[in-house]
Design an enzyme around this catalytic site. Structure first.
Site, mmCIF file in Angstrom:
data_model
loop_
_atom_site.group_PDB
_atom_site.id
_atom_site.type_symbol
_atom_site.label_atom_id
_atom_site.label_comp_id
_atom_site.label_asym_id
_atom_site.label_seq_id
_atom_site.Cartn_x
_atom_site.Cartn_y
_atom_site.Cartn_z
ATOM 1 N N GLY A 41 -0.452 55.054 5.940
ATOM 2 C CA GLY A 41 -1.348 55.616 6.965
ATOM 3 C C GLY A 41 -2.701 56.087 6.468
ATOM 4 O O GLY A 41 -3.635 56.222 7.250
ATOM 5 N N GLY A 42 -2.820 56.386 5.166
ATOM 6 C CA GLY A 42 -4.128 56.726 4.600
ATOM 7 C C GLY A 42 -4.733 58.021 5.109
ATOM 8 O O GLY A 42 -4.053 58.868 5.699
ATOM 9 N N VAL A 244 -28.313 73.350 -0.237
ATOM 10 C CA VAL A 244 -27.392 74.293 -0.887
ATOM 11 C C VAL A 244 -27.658 74.270 -2.388
ATOM 12 O O VAL A 244 -27.709 73.205 -3.009
ATOM 13 C CB VAL A 244 -25.921 73.916 -0.570
ATOM 14 C CG1 VAL A 244 -24.957 74.777 -1.376
ATOM 15 C CG2 VAL A 244 -25.658 74.070 0.912
ATOM 16 N N GLY A 278 -19.950 64.062 2.992
ATOM 17 C CA GLY A 278 -19.844 62.605 2.976
ATOM 18 C C GLY A 278 -18.686 62.124 2.122
ATOM 19 O O GLY A 278 -18.033 62.910 1.429
ATOM 20 N N HIS A 452 -14.557 58.024 42.646
ATOM 21 C CA HIS A 452 -14.978 59.398 42.909
ATOM 22 C C HIS A 452 -13.764 60.284 43.155
ATOM 23 O O HIS A 452 -12.848 59.859 43.847
ATOM 24 C CB HIS A 452 -15.872 59.432 44.150
ATOM 25 C CG HIS A 452 -16.305 60.823 44.528
ATOM 26 N ND1 HIS A 452 -17.265 61.496 43.814
ATOM 27 C CD2 HIS A 452 -15.887 61.656 45.516
ATOM 28 C CE1 HIS A 452 -17.434 62.694 44.363
ATOM 29 N NE2 HIS A 452 -16.615 62.822 45.394
HETATM 30 C C1 LIG Z 1 -11.421 64.948 8.622
HETATM 31 C C2 LIG Z 1 -11.646 63.526 9.018
HETATM 32 C C3 LIG Z 1 -11.580 63.182 10.346
HETATM 33 C C4 LIG Z 1 -11.786 61.866 10.726
HETATM 34 N N1 LIG Z 1 -11.717 61.550 12.051
HETATM 35 C C5 LIG Z 1 -11.943 60.288 12.440
HETATM 36 C C6 LIG Z 1 -11.845 59.931 13.801
HETATM 37 O O1 LIG Z 1 -11.554 60.766 14.664
HETATM 38 N N2 LIG Z 1 -12.068 58.653 14.149
HETATM 39 C C7 LIG Z 1 -12.387 57.702 13.213
HETATM 40 O O2 LIG Z 1 -12.598 56.550 13.594
HETATM 41 N N3 LIG Z 1 -12.468 58.003 11.911
HETATM 42 C C8 LIG Z 1 -12.252 59.263 11.498
HETATM 43 N N4 LIG Z 1 -12.292 59.568 10.176
HETATM 44 C C9 LIG Z 1 -12.562 58.488 9.214
HETATM 45 C C10 LIG Z 1 -11.283 57.685 8.932
HETATM 46 O O3 LIG Z 1 -10.286 58.558 8.478
HETATM 47 C C11 LIG Z 1 -11.571 56.602 7.919
HETATM 48 O O4 LIG Z 1 -12.646 55.809 8.372
HETATM 49 C C12 LIG Z 1 -10.346 55.725 7.711
HETATM 50 O O5 LIG Z 1 -9.247 56.454 7.267
HETATM 51 C C13 LIG Z 1 -10.665 54.625 6.689
HETATM 52 O O6 LIG Z 1 -9.589 53.779 6.618
HETATM 53 P P1 LIG Z 1 -9.313 52.904 5.325
HETATM 54 O O7 LIG Z 1 -8.080 52.129 5.643
HETATM 55 O O8 LIG Z 1 -10.524 52.195 4.899
HETATM 56 O O9 LIG Z 1 -9.010 53.957 4.161
HETATM 57 P P2 LIG Z 1 -8.011 55.188 4.021
HETATM 58 O O10 LIG Z 1 -7.560 55.688 5.320
HETATM 59 O O11 LIG Z 1 -8.708 56.124 3.112
HETATM 60 O O12 LIG Z 1 -6.743 54.578 3.309
HETATM 61 C C14 LIG Z 1 -6.792 54.032 2.023
HETATM 62 C C15 LIG Z 1 -5.392 53.989 1.465
HETATM 63 O O13 LIG Z 1 -5.416 53.248 0.244
HETATM 64 C C16 LIG Z 1 -4.556 53.871 -0.694
HETATM 65 N N5 LIG Z 1 -5.009 53.435 -2.027
HETATM 66 C C17 LIG Z 1 -6.187 53.731 -2.632
HETATM 67 N N6 LIG Z 1 -6.284 53.088 -3.804
HETATM 68 C C18 LIG Z 1 -5.139 52.368 -3.949
HETATM 69 C C19 LIG Z 1 -4.672 51.489 -4.943
HETATM 70 N N7 LIG Z 1 -5.407 51.186 -6.019
HETATM 71 N N8 LIG Z 1 -3.452 50.934 -4.793
HETATM 72 C C20 LIG Z 1 -2.694 51.205 -3.688
HETATM 73 N N9 LIG Z 1 -3.109 52.025 -2.702
HETATM 74 C C21 LIG Z 1 -4.330 52.596 -2.823
HETATM 75 C C22 LIG Z 1 -4.739 55.347 -0.423
HETATM 76 O O14 LIG Z 1 -3.652 56.097 -0.924
HETATM 77 C C23 LIG Z 1 -4.822 55.358 1.101
HETATM 78 O O15 LIG Z 1 -3.548 55.501 1.673
HETATM 79 C C24 LIG Z 1 -12.067 60.872 9.749
HETATM 80 C C25 LIG Z 1 -12.118 61.214 8.404
HETATM 81 C C26 LIG Z 1 -11.901 62.524 8.030
HETATM 82 C C27 LIG Z 1 -11.942 62.873 6.578
#
Ligand SMILES: Cc1cc2nc3c(=O)[nH]c(=O)nc-3n(C[C@H](O)[C@H](O)[C@H](O)COP(=O)(O)OP(=O)(O)OC[C@H]3O[C@@H](n4cnc5c(N)ncnc54)[C@H](O)[C@@H]3O)c2cc1C
Length: 473
Positions: A41-42, A244, A278, A452
């Site tokens: 789920g990341g 900051v 960021g 509406h």
């Molecule tokens: C507080 C917060 C709130 C957010 N709210 C929103 C929102 O409401 N709507 C929205 O669209 N976006 C939101 N985002 C942004 C969103 O979470 C990210 O854009 C999204 O999670 C990115 O997805 P991704 O699959 O690229 O990476 P990630 O979700 O970061 O997942 C990457 C995965 O890869 C795994 N991984 C990394 N390296 C390796 C490796 N070498 N081998 C195996 N596994 C690995 C990690 O453990 C992780 O599980 C939010 C972010 C934050 C921090």
């Protein structure tokens, strides 16, 4: 596993990776989804989109309860916030969807592989080999015809400080034992303002310090102005154009110093500080340098099909250069990549067709060009603006701050951008995206019947406002 050659191995199971895996399975590809964390789920599911929106829902209910008597709900007395129950509900939501993902992997015949993946070099005879390191440090190999990098992002910090129980990132702030009495939020992007909104609702004294001249700087200027006005009305201290210069722990909290645009130094202490400046790409330590994959300041450069400079290696989600770091962008870029791998039709991700949502109170939803961007691109621009104050449903739901702003091309009336701040802005923006995908014009939309009483009627009035003909204002 060593004997299996997958059609595609996906590194990372965030929304980008898991979506690519599911669509890959649907398209009949043999898919491996590799995840180094103990759960799928990341960031999005565990420390991002889902837990924050769960807390924002609690905050909304809590804010409504403050006006219970006004809504004719008597007998509540003084509402008590049960923080442990708030956290429990948030965790239950995350767990439910984590289980949902496990189910979806099985359903789509995706092989889930646990371990930290690293690229080992160039493909041999069209086959890529990935090194897998288990949680206990053992190494094995996995082979695939195509690789998709979906390793996501990490929260940047300031002055090399590591997060702890007082200097927080999105991870630590989500499991606080109680809402802090005072919170300084460094950074007024989506993450910073969402946490500001949540904790202000729960009673924290919130101060925002932003380096750029305005809050939510990627949004249309009028949206930034309105959000700042409404945040100030909620008692949030918003400081922009501030650098900051120091974050230091005191006996009971954290003190930060910043310099204002006028060169004045300000110091403030709070119980906790959230650093929301960021997110960096997780592209180091995964063997990228052993391939021809090109980086731009750490982000991966890709073509329209999400393919990198190394044939057979794709990149999706937060690590991609030039795309906003949003879950839905990651998910769609994953669909594009696997469609290309499977030899199916796809439509590239378009930068100007991405909804941006900020789930604050009030919410922000936007799509397409801001007014300034449209003018910079040379369009003759016409703007229509309609305030929620003129929308009856907004009054019914007791949320009539904000507006809908339409940026249209004066020549053909094409909708170039839609910028909403106010109730359910994050839902209303879906209409704008559909309209823009279909290249809708003001003339067509002015005659599109909206039910509406709904908040969506504010969209109809805003389209008409481009021609100075809103009905309700
Ligand atoms: C507080 C917060 C709130 C957010 N709210 C929103 C929102 O409401 N709507 C929205 O669209 N976006 C939101 N985002 C942004 C969103 O979470 C990210 O854009 C999204 O999670 C990115 O997805 P991704 O699959 O690229 O990476 P990630 O979700 O970061 O997942 C990457 C995965 O890869 C795994 N991984 C990394 N390296 C390796 C490796 N070498 N081998 C195996 N596994 C690995 C990690 O453990 C992780 O599980 C939010 C972010 C934050 C921090």
């Amino acid at each position: 596993m060593a004997d299996t050659i997958y059609d595609v191995a996906i590194l990372g199971s965030g929304p980008a990776g898991y979506t690519a895996a599911i669509r890959g399975g649907q398209l009949g590809l043999k898919v491996a989804l590799i995840e180094s964390d103990s759960v799928l789920g990341g960031t999005c599911l565990h420390v991002g989109c889902i837990p924050t929106k769960a807390l924002l829902f609690n905050a909304e209910i809590w804010d409504h309860l403050k006006h219970a008597a006004e809504y004719g709900i008597a007998g509540i007395g003084t509402p008590q916030l049960d923080w442990a129950a708030v956290q429990k509900r948030k965790t239950a939501i995350v767990n439910k969807h984590t289980e949902g993902l496990e189910f979806l992997m099985k359903k789509n015949k995706v092989t889930v592989v646990s371990g930290f993946a690293r690229l080992t070099g160039l493909a041999k005879d069209g086959i890529h080999t990935v090194d897998l390191e288990s949680a206990t440090g053992e190494h094995s190999e996995l082979q695939a015809k195509n690789l998709i990098l979906a390793t996501g992002s990490f929260a940047r910090t300031l002055f090399g400080q590591k997060p702890d129980d007082r200097i927080l990132t999105n991870i630590e702030i989500l499991s606080l034992a109680a809402p802090p009495k005072s919170l300084i939020v460094i950074g007024a992007g989506a993450v910073g303002v969402e946490f500001s909104s949540i904790f202000r609702s729960f009673g924290s004294e919130v101060t925002i310090v932003e380096f750029l001249p305005r809050a939510v700087p990627v949004e249309d200027e009028e949206i930034s102005k309105e959000l700042t006005r409404l945040f100030k009305k909620r008692g949030i201290d918003v400081n922009t154009s501030c650098t900051v210069t120091k974050i230091e722990k005191t006996e009971s909290g954290v003190k930060i110093a910043w310099t204002t645009a006028a060169g004045k130094t300000v110091e403030k202490e709070a119980e906790k500080v959230l650093v929301a400046v960021g997110r960096g790409p997780r592209t180091t330590g995964i063997g990228i340098e052993k391939t021809k994959v090109e980086l731009d300041r750490g982000f991966v450069k890709v073509d329209e099909a999400q393919q990198t400079a190394e044939p057979g290696i794709y990149a999706i989600g937060d690590i991609v250069a030039g795309l906003p770091q949003l879950a839905h962008v990651g998910a769609m870029s994953g669909i594009v990549a696997v469609s290309k791998i499977a030899g199916r039709a796809y439509r590239p991700v378009r930068r100007d067709r991405i909804p941006g949502c900020t789930y604050t109170d009030p919410q922000v939803g936007s799509a397409g060009l801001t007014e300034a961007q449209a003018r910079e691109k040379g369009y003759a621009v016409k703007v229509g603006k309609f305030p929620f104050a003129g929308n009856s449903k907004a009054t019914i739901v007791d949320s009539h701050d904000g507006f809908v702003k339409i940026v249209a091309d004066a020549k053909y009336g094409e909708i170039l951008g839609v910028h909403i701040i106010g109730p359910q802005a994050t839902e209303l923006i879906a209409e704008a995206i559909a309209v823009m995908e279909l290249e809708g014009t003001v003339d067509e939309l002015m005659f599109t019947i909206h039910a509406h009483p709904t908040l969506s009627e504010a969209m109809l009035d805003a389209y008409a406002a481009v021609k100075g003909m809103a009905i309700n204002a």
